[in-house]
Structure formats: C-alpha cells, structure tokens
Design an enzyme around this catalytic site. Sequence first.
Site: not given
Ligand SMILES: [Zn+2]
Length: 542
Positions: A35, A74
């Site tokens: 991420d 995300t």
């Molecule tokens: Zn973030």
Amino acid sequence: MQFRLTWAAMLTVFSVASGAQPITEPRIIVAISVDQFSADLFAEYRAVFKAGLRRLQTGIVFPDGYQSHAATETCPGHSTISTGAYPAHTGIIANEWYDQSLARSDKKVYCAEDPTVAGSSSTNTTASAQFLKTPTLGDRVKAADSRSRVVSVAGKDRAALMLGGHAIDQVWFWNGKSYVTLRGVVSPAPAIIDQVNAAVAATVARAEMPALPELCRSHARAVAVGDKDVGVLHERKAGDWSAFRTSLAFDRATTDIAIGLIRDLHLGSGDAPDILSIGLSATDYVGHAFGTEGAEMCTQLLGVDDNVGRILAALDGTRRPFIVVLTADHGGHDLPERIKMRGIPDAERLDAALLPANMSKQLAAEFNLPDPVLLAAAPFGDIYLARTVPDGLRSRVLAAARAHYLAQPQVAAAFTADELRRMRVPSGPADEWSLAERFRASFDPGRSGDLLVALKPHITPIVGVDSYLATHGSPWNYDRRVPILFYQPGISGFEQALPVETVDILPTLAALIHLPISPGEIDGRCIDLDGGIGDSCGDEHR
Ligand SMILES: [Zn+2]
C-alpha cells in the site's frame, strides 16, 4: 499421423529457440500489494534491497506501472489489480462516497461495507465486497473450477476484500485490535490466526524503540511539523494500538498469516490453481504519519523487502510452480514541509476555504438554501449536490459551485458529471492521458459526484498537522505511478521502462492458467511475459 503442437509446447519451442526459459503454468498465483509503494519509492530504494524485493527484480520489472485513474486511493487501486477493470467499471470510485438514496441517516458509504446492515454507519461498518461490480481473478478461477482455493489476507479490510472478491475461502484483515474475518463466518479459524493475534497483543503491550538500519542513517534528519519531529525514529509506547500500524510488526504479522495459510492449507497442492492475495498495509500508514522521505519510510521498506523474501521462501517450500506479482494500490507524496525544503517550493497544505463544509456554507448563503448544499468525503474528487437543492435551482447551484472551486488558487480543474459521462473510457498509454481522461477512468455515473475537483500538483489536502501529515489521492503522476513486478523462479527477466497498467495484471495472470476472458470484457490487456519470441498470452488472449 496428424501432429499438432499445443500452445504450451509451442511456447517451449519458441522459448528454447530464443534462449528464454518458458513460464511454467502456476499452481499458486500470488498477488502482493504494498500500500502506497510508489514508483518513486521503488526507484529510490531498488538498489539497496537485499531480500525479496531484490529477488523479484531478477524477474520482469515494469518500473513505470500505472494506477491510471484519478481517484488514487486504496479501494479503487486494489479493485483494478484484481479485476483488470478501471474503477469506472469496478464501481469502486473512492474509499468513501455519498449515496443520498440510502435508508440510513448517514449517507456516506465506505467502499468495503454493506450499508443495508441495520445499525451500520460509514464509520461502524460491516465488511463486505458487495460494492465491487466486476469479478476478481479469484472469482473467475473459482467459477471455472470450484476446487481452486481463494485466500486473501491484508492489513486493511478494503485491501483484503477488493483483492479477494466475492468467492473467498479464507479472508483475514486487521480490525484495529486483531485479525478477523467476515461477520457470520462460523468455520473455525486456522491455528495461525490465534497465534498471530496473541503475538501481536504481546508486542503491543510492550514499548519498543525501533532500531535504525545502517542503510537508513542518511535518511534520519528531523523535520519539525507542528509539535512533531518527523524523519527520525521514535519509540512506540506500550499499549498504543494505533502506532502498531506504523511499526514493522504490522506487516510482519500479516506476512506470518499468509505464510501460515500457504503451509496449513497446502496451497498449490490441489488439481486446480490457488489464488493468494496479500495486502501489506503498513507502508501507507507510515507515509501518512511521517511522509515518504524520512528514516521511518526507509526502515519500513527494508521491512517489506524482508517480508517479501519470507513469502518467497514459503512458496519455494511448497515445491509447486508459482508466480508472484507485486505492485501497489497507488503512489504517494511526501509532506509539504519537507518537499518545500527539497527543491519544490510550491508544495503547501490545503487552504481551509476548500473544506467541503466551507464551500457548502458559501453556496447556502448565496442561494438562501439550507446547509449542507454540498456533500463530499474530501476537499477534492467527488462533490455531490445535496438532494435538498430544488430541481429548478440545481444547474445554477452546480455552475456556481464549479465557479467557486475554479476561483480558488489551489484548484487545477473541475469537471461536471455530465462532461465525464459523455466521454469514452480512455485507452492508450496511461502516461499520456489528459486530466479529464484520468477522471473518466474512475467515474461511475451511478455513484460519482456531480462535480469532480482536482487540486493543483503538490497541494496536500490536509489543513492541519494533528493526525495524518501526508497523503495521496490526486490525479498526478506521483500518486498514479507504481512498480509492477512479475516473478517465477528461473524466469528470464527483463525490464520495460514504458508504461503498463495495474489493469493489465489480471489478463496477464489469467493467460498463464488458460482462463478465458472475452474481448472487451475488461479494460486491461495481457502482457506477454516471455522476453523472447514466445508469447505467454497465447491466442486466446489476443
Ligand atoms: Zn493511504
């Protein structure tokens, strides 16, 4: 006797002729999403990786991959990796959006929730992939052969669910205090889950001063932001669950679960391919809390390198053919205070005038309407006109809203839903797309805002410095560009500097297991991973 070469045999022949090793049909397909691991961070650190991220670089390296769409968050990002479709088609237009037709009083929805659950709100959610409109690789594999296992583990529920999809056999994600699965699942948890949860609880109970790796010494320079010093490592206090998410222990725990599931479920041992998705979420929390250019991120990325190495070792241990793809859900941007010091003087924080509540108040006064007139989860992206704005006024209020946004010096562009709806979903090299095309790729007419706003480059859409200091989410390339790495032991590696896209991952992997995808069904295209004259895409994916 008629002699007919199968596609696989032909690939072998071509590959031998070209000196390249053919790709073995994988029995385990592993997608790792780190991420906020931007292409910029990959470029900065790729030479110093020693473990998994070094090994992956002996495979196929696309240093300039694209999360092509504008809403670089995300949930949308993970949906493109797993489905081969842009958020315009996955329906995952942002992490949060507004649905004013909802029965519940909170009209904001979270991308990985089911808002029909009684008593839920956008902050008290029930995890679900029901908003995802397109099938994931796991969904497709499972539909083709129900013996395939689909396993997904991540530090965030939205990462685990968007990567895994609708037909997941095992899904595990961190809920702030422990790794959990979907509500209502009654089958007993694999032993590794309790083990990891107990180990995490013991870790959080103790304070810990992280060690500064030798390689990160040059990054350890304190920058004062408000009352915080960032850029240097700090002690994690005992009992601080929030700080756990920015510690090395977080991704390590997610990795421990993934490795435990590889081992205990005997992934790869069945008659049909298994799919494992792993979302390493800590890099994103580190980026938000400390920015991307300090000792914190350096230390974190060396931790990712180590965890990826451990995942590869576990896959080696299965003695089954596997393929790994590693990428990210979006890029990232350092904190403006440090960017300013380092050669980019126009970096700044958001002007509070652009907060949705303030923009809304201005319009309410101007049109003598009840506030809120505008609803928005962020000061950029999807902006909604409230339903309370009367039909006869809506087009005038929208035009005024657009004019107010465009009059703000920090705003680059504002598109109306009508303008985007009339455009075709873009194609062609993602690095050359116009700003409007980037927005079109994450525009869903049924879910997106009435107005879509882009801030100028280097504007951090956070006014204060009380919680998150830095973020992503913009349509600019620092948030769109991510590395895409494919690896199989013994693969003939190559590097391609030209852009490919995260939507290309699904068709590329599907071709390796001869999973048909109809032309035009998705936005991505199969990438030929054979570096020679062979073609890992085969005829069926052309
Ligand atoms: Zn973030």
